[in-house]
Scaffold this motif. Sequence first.
Motif, short mmCIF file in Angstrom:
data_model
loop_
_atom_site.label_atom_id
_atom_site.label_comp_id
_atom_site.label_asym_id
_atom_site.label_seq_id
_atom_site.Cartn_x
_atom_site.Cartn_y
_atom_site.Cartn_z
N GLN A 299 0.80 -1.42 -0.14
CA GLN A 299 0.04 -0.05 -0.05
C GLN A 299 0.94 1.36 -0.15
O GLN A 299 0.39 2.41 -0.66
N ARG A 300 1.99 1.29 0.60
CA ARG A 300 2.89 2.29 0.59
C ARG A 300 3.30 2.51 -0.93
O ARG A 300 3.31 3.87 -1.38
N GLN A 301 3.75 1.82 -1.74
CA GLN A 301 3.81 1.98 -3.29
C GLN A 301 2.64 2.27 -3.90
O GLN A 301 3.07 3.23 -4.51
N LEU A 302 1.67 1.65 -3.55
CA LEU A 302 0.38 2.27 -4.29
C LEU A 302 0.09 3.35 -4.13
O LEU A 302 -0.41 4.16 -4.91
N ARG A 303 0.17 3.97 -3.06
CA ARG A 303 -0.34 5.34 -2.66
C ARG A 303 0.77 6.36 -2.79
O ARG A 303 0.45 7.49 -2.46
N SER A 304 2.01 5.86 -3.16
CA SER A 304 2.91 6.70 -3.19
C SER A 304 3.12 7.64 -1.59
O SER A 304 3.47 8.91 -1.96
N CYS A 305 2.87 6.89 -0.74
CA CYS A 305 3.08 7.35 0.62
C CYS A 305 3.77 6.65 1.71
O CYS A 305 3.00 5.49 1.76
N PHE A 323 -2.42 -15.40 1.23
CA PHE A 323 -2.13 -13.80 1.08
C PHE A 323 -2.77 -12.92 0.29
O PHE A 323 -3.27 -11.80 0.52
N GLU A 324 -3.06 -13.55 -0.75
CA GLU A 324 -3.59 -12.71 -1.84
C GLU A 324 -5.07 -12.28 -1.36
O GLU A 324 -5.43 -11.28 -1.56
N VAL A 337 -7.73 0.08 -4.73
CA VAL A 337 -8.10 -0.97 -5.72
C VAL A 337 -6.57 -1.50 -6.16
O VAL A 337 -5.81 -0.65 -6.69
N LEU A 338 -6.60 -2.71 -5.90
CA LEU A 338 -5.12 -3.24 -6.65
C LEU A 338 -5.22 -3.48 -7.81
O LEU A 338 -5.89 -4.21 -8.44
N THR A 342 -0.76 -6.82 -10.03
CA THR A 342 -0.06 -7.12 -8.83
C THR A 342 0.53 -8.35 -8.51
O THR A 342 0.01 -9.44 -8.71
N ASP A 343 2.04 -8.27 -8.16
CA ASP A 343 2.69 -9.45 -8.04
C ASP A 343 2.56 -9.70 -6.51
O ASP A 343 3.53 -9.43 -5.64
#
Length: 424
Positions: A299-305, A323-324, A337-338, A342-343
């Motif tokens: 989520q840090r990467q996804l939100r750039s935060c 996990f998925e 939204v993923l 997503t790997d």
Amino acid sequence: MTIPPAASLHDPAESFYSRWQALNDWLVRHRPLWQQAPFTEPVPEWTLQHPELAARVAGLDDERCRVLDDDLARLAGLLCDALPSLAAYPDLVSLPDLSPPGGRVHRATLPEVRAVDMPGRKRLQSGAFAAALEPLREPVMDWCCGKGHLSRTLAAVCPEPVRGYEWNAELVRDGNRLAAQFDDAVAVQCQDVMAPDFVFPTDAHGVALHACGDLHRQLIRRASEVRLPRLSFSPCCYHLTDASPYRLLSARARRHDAALQLSRNEIRLAVQETVTAPARVQEQTRKVSQWRLGFDALQRQLRSCDEYLPVPSHPSRLIQEGFEAFCQWAARKKGLVLPATTDFEHWSRVGDRRYSQVRRHELVRHLFRRPLELWMVLDYAIFLEEQGYRVRLGAFCDRTLTPRNLLLDAVRVSGTPPVVRSRP
């Protein structure tokens, strides 16, 4: 730093305050090491301030981590070359052993055939607690007694009937049913002990085994107000309080210029130790922690935060779904939204690496669990002495039976008025 030895906790009030002051100042000095939760901070600030300490824990293998987490005095000794002030740890947490000989504990413990609806550890904890209080002279009042397991244990070694107070009507019915079934001199009364109109008994020995947060603090305050002849309790769940920041009870501690100011989340650290969970539960906890850390990195990467995003408790079914499924559920909960690309295997591996890192950083933080707990409990002891009690403080059983093994046993000194009548 001069720290009174554990044995001096049987001495006059000054020793309690000296111990509290030493703990307070040590905790303040080391606050950067325990204030940040490694689970939410990939690079805690202390790792930059103390790179040698960070390198020491990073080099520990998993088995070594497990062993040292069970022996924090040994961990402090291992790390004091990197941080010399950790050498004070064993003296700071040392306590008298108040557990009586095994024969007395056995006699005070309910036989298994009478311990109906009573978990095994609760039976043994109650027996150890009861044995540490003998001899009992006054009528006993069991505070927040649940089904009366401790009440029934104490009834066997108490010359007077035991009265329990419990707010949950179903537990009250069960407690009275069990007492009647085994002909125990116990009466459980439905009572909200926090109610302002609760008429507090004045001639009882107040006891509480693992009363949580404001419940045990209410007992301390009310018992001292009515001058109960004796008060014996083992506190638990200190963070369950309406007060934020946390409020000290004793006048002397509150007057200390550099007294810690703690939030509820910081207090929670004191009760995070678990030594009783089955292996299956421990493995599930590890797995979910890895998943949460993997999702956190995602989520840090996804939100750039680069900021931790709290996720609520998960439904138990997700343990079996992988996990998925966990990530999809967590994303929905947080309105994310993923991407279809997503790997999840990659982020699962990231979670595994983060878990390994967090576990080693948490080892350092765990050094401050018992000191934080003692910081609060020593304040209770100081307060009770201010109110005219002679106080014993120590461990009533081994931590393998329960990590919450502290016992405060306060006896009112005849004819002694309170030194200070204070409220937080």
